[in-house]
Design an enzyme around this catalytic site. Structure first.
Site, mmCIF file in Angstrom:
data_model
loop_
_atom_site.group_PDB
_atom_site.id
_atom_site.type_symbol
_atom_site.label_atom_id
_atom_site.label_comp_id
_atom_site.label_asym_id
_atom_site.label_seq_id
_atom_site.Cartn_x
_atom_site.Cartn_y
_atom_site.Cartn_z
ATOM 1 N N ARG A 239 -96.482 11.068 64.606
ATOM 2 C CA ARG A 239 -97.855 10.748 64.995
ATOM 3 C C ARG A 239 -98.247 11.719 66.090
ATOM 4 N NH1 ARG A 239 -98.291 8.468 60.942
ATOM 5 N NH2 ARG A 239 -98.838 6.299 60.485
ATOM 6 N N GLU A 268 -106.893 12.407 65.461
ATOM 7 C CA GLU A 268 -107.270 12.952 64.156
ATOM 8 C C GLU A 268 -108.331 12.073 63.493
ATOM 9 O OE1 GLU A 268 -103.158 12.776 62.567
ATOM 10 O OE2 GLU A 268 -103.889 11.365 61.045
ATOM 11 N N HIS A 286 -102.428 15.825 57.687
ATOM 12 C CA HIS A 286 -101.716 14.543 57.520
ATOM 13 C C HIS A 286 -101.442 14.236 56.033
ATOM 14 C CE1 HIS A 286 -100.900 10.488 59.681
ATOM 15 N NE2 HIS A 286 -100.049 10.674 58.681
HETATM 16 P P1 NAP Z 1 -87.992 4.322 60.840
HETATM 17 O O1 NAP Z 1 -87.038 4.299 59.703
HETATM 18 O O2 NAP Z 1 -88.362 3.055 61.497
HETATM 19 O O3 NAP Z 1 -87.431 5.363 61.896
HETATM 20 C C1 NAP Z 1 -87.947 5.515 63.166
HETATM 21 C C2 NAP Z 1 -86.796 5.738 64.092
HETATM 22 O O4 NAP Z 1 -87.325 5.992 65.379
HETATM 23 C C3 NAP Z 1 -85.880 4.527 64.215
HETATM 24 O O5 NAP Z 1 -84.580 4.945 63.882
HETATM 25 C C4 NAP Z 1 -85.999 4.129 65.674
HETATM 26 O O6 NAP Z 1 -84.770 3.816 66.292
HETATM 27 C C5 NAP Z 1 -86.449 5.406 66.297
HETATM 28 N N1 NAP Z 1 -87.106 5.171 67.591
HETATM 29 C C6 NAP Z 1 -88.056 4.283 67.907
HETATM 30 N N2 NAP Z 1 -88.387 4.393 69.192
HETATM 31 C C7 NAP Z 1 -87.615 5.378 69.699
HETATM 32 C C8 NAP Z 1 -87.473 5.971 70.975
HETATM 33 N N3 NAP Z 1 -88.212 5.530 72.011
HETATM 34 N N4 NAP Z 1 -86.581 6.974 71.131
HETATM 35 C C9 NAP Z 1 -85.830 7.400 70.092
HETATM 36 N N5 NAP Z 1 -85.907 6.882 68.855
HETATM 37 C C10 NAP Z 1 -86.784 5.877 68.682
HETATM 38 O O7 NAP Z 1 -89.370 4.984 60.382
HETATM 39 P P2 NAP Z 1 -89.600 6.130 59.278
HETATM 40 O O8 NAP Z 1 -89.817 5.501 57.955
HETATM 41 O O9 NAP Z 1 -88.530 7.165 59.423
HETATM 42 O O10 NAP Z 1 -91.011 6.691 59.787
HETATM 43 C C11 NAP Z 1 -91.124 7.263 61.069
HETATM 44 C C12 NAP Z 1 -92.565 7.559 61.400
HETATM 45 O O11 NAP Z 1 -93.015 8.676 60.649
HETATM 46 C C13 NAP Z 1 -93.567 6.454 61.035
HETATM 47 O O12 NAP Z 1 -93.619 5.447 62.021
HETATM 48 C C14 NAP Z 1 -94.866 7.221 60.914
HETATM 49 O O13 NAP Z 1 -95.516 7.225 62.169
HETATM 50 C C15 NAP Z 1 -94.423 8.630 60.562
HETATM 51 N N6 NAP Z 1 -94.798 9.014 59.185
HETATM 52 C C16 NAP Z 1 -95.671 10.051 59.005
HETATM 53 C C17 NAP Z 1 -95.989 10.466 57.730
HETATM 54 C C18 NAP Z 1 -96.945 11.596 57.494
HETATM 55 O O14 NAP Z 1 -97.679 11.567 56.520
HETATM 56 N N7 NAP Z 1 -96.954 12.619 58.330
HETATM 57 C C19 NAP Z 1 -95.455 9.810 56.608
HETATM 58 C C20 NAP Z 1 -94.591 8.754 56.835
HETATM 59 C C21 NAP Z 1 -94.252 8.381 58.139
HETATM 60 P P3 NAP Z 1 -83.918 2.500 66.069
HETATM 61 O O15 NAP Z 1 -83.260 2.751 64.766
HETATM 62 O O16 NAP Z 1 -82.992 2.514 67.198
HETATM 63 O O17 NAP Z 1 -84.903 1.372 66.057
HETATM 64 C C1 GLV Z 2 -98.043 8.094 57.204
HETATM 65 O O1 GLV Z 2 -98.345 8.696 58.182
HETATM 66 C C2 GLV Z 2 -97.379 6.849 57.214
HETATM 67 O O2 GLV Z 2 -97.152 6.294 58.300
HETATM 68 O O3 GLV Z 2 -97.070 6.356 56.114
#
Ligand code: NAP
Ligand code: GLV
Length: 322
Positions: A239, A268, A286
């Site tokens: 983000r 954005e 995005h």
């Molecule tokens: P996820 O599986 O929940 O992974 C997020 C990780 O971040 C978790 O392992 C969590 O740790 C860690 N975390 C949270 N707070 C933290 C901190 N303060 N310091 C260090 N690590 C921390 O989520 P995901 O599915 O990988 O998605 C991650 C993010 O990507 C989403 O929330 C979204 O904002 C973004 N995203 C963007 C797009 C795009 O189109 N660009 C698409 C999809 C997702 P713990 O395991 O310890 O809880």
């Molecule tokens: C995209 O940014 C998502 O959070 O799925």
């Protein structure tokens, strides 16, 4: 459930529509080419039993309050849910669901597309050719950074962070990661769990995969840029507000990071003019999860959550109540 109304805040793929219609639900779909503003959302949300929303919709307390008397579920077609006041939804007795897993690989692919584009200056090269300004092969032209064999720092080692790290094996990279707890899947990849400061000092590429929360807002700012290696490259598909954008612009001008690959922005779809002018920034709108099959699966998943909750069943992927 039959006859209940679902607000769809912006068009979604047919795959999701079919699931809702075959359950006998009525659809109230935003037919505009733009997203609803807050006051329009408030109007549209009143009287519905479910909301299927998207990541840019401000699903705040006021919107939830308008929907609350009748609404049981808010299903966002995204994994990130920082646009939803999950606490308020819980107070109003609504379930909030999101779409994890189905978009992990597409987003990891896009992260790598950005990483390679930033390292090898693909945006600059494309602009040169399209402008008709390319005068032929040059030994000194558009020299970029090596990727193979270098060090990748993954900040946030959840689903997407791990998928990005898996791809780094094919590039024979050393992998560091910063996370609140050690991740066995990362250890299996040979990745080393390190404090964020060590990751910043030791990585050639830093890639961000934390959700946006009060803890991660501006996680990367002036001090963090100062700790990065000279020549390092920053990739953000998480983000925009995880990075202090004003400091990023300053840092990119100063040359550390040497380049950035960005899919997301603070505020954005507005992108600061100063960022648009920087040749060493690769800028995408995005599109992390934007593949046909991924978007179909996201829509279908959100629709199934609506059908489940309106049928009195538990949601498969509820966002935890704060
Ligand atoms: P996820 O599986 O929940 O992974 C997020 C990780 O971040 C978790 O392992 C969590 O740790 C860690 N975390 C949270 N707070 C933290 C901190 N303060 N310091 C260090 N690590 C921390 O989520 P995901 O599915 O990988 O998605 C991650 C993010 O990507 C989403 O929330 C979204 O904002 C973004 N995203 C963007 C797009 C795009 O189109 N660009 C698409 C999809 C997702 P713990 O395991 O310890 O809880
Ligand atoms: C995209 O940014 C998502 O959070 O799925």
């Amino acid at each position: 459930m039959t006859g209940s109304t679902v607000l769809i805040t912006r068009p979604i793929p047919e795959a999701g529509i079919r699931v809702l219609q075959s359950a006998g639900l009525k659809l109230r779909m935003n037919q505009r080419t733009r997203q609803y503003a807050e006051d329009e959302l408030i109007d549209a949300a009143s009287g519905v039993q479910a909301i299927v929303c998207q990541l840019a919709d401000p699903i705040n307390r006021a919107v939830l309050a308008a929907a609350a008397p009748s609404c049981k579920i808010v299903a966002t077609c995204a994994v990130g849910h920082d646009n939803i006041d999950v606490g308020a939804a819980a107070e109003f007795g609504m379930t909030v669901t999101h779409t994890p897993d189905v978009l992990t690989e597409a987003t990891a692919d896009l992260t790598w597309a950005l990483l390679l584009a930033a390292a090898r200056r693909l945006g600059e090269g494309e602009r040169l050719v399209r402008a008709g300004a390319w005068r032929g092969w040059g030994m000194m032209q558009l020299l970029g950074a090596d990727v193979f064999g270098r060090t990748l720092g993954v900040v946030g080692a959840g689903r997407i962070g791990q998928a990005v790290a898996r791809r780094a094996r094919g590039f024979d990279m050393t992998i560091l990661y910063a996370a609140r707890s050690a991740k066995p899947a990362m250890t299996e990849l040979g990745a080393r769990h390190v404090p964020l400061d060590d990751l910043l000092a030791g990585s050639d590429f830093v890639t961000l995969h934390v959700p946006l929360t009060p803890d991660t807002r501006h996680l990367i700012g002036a001090e963090e840029f100062a700790r990065m290696r000279r020549g390092a490259i920053l990739i953000n598909t998480a983000r925009g507000a995880v990075v202090d954008q004003a400091e990023l612009i300053r840092a990119l001008r100063d040359g550390t990071p040497a380049a950035a690959g960005l899919d997301v922005y603070d505020g954005e779809p507005a992108v600061p003019q100063e960022l648009l002018k920087l040749e060493n920034a690769v800028l995408l709108p995005h599109i992390g999860s934007a593949t046909v099959s991924t978007r179909n699966r996201m829509a279908e998943m959100a629709a199934r959550e609506v059908v489940a909750v309106l049928s009195g069943e538990a949601a498969a992927h509820p966002v935890p109540r704060p």
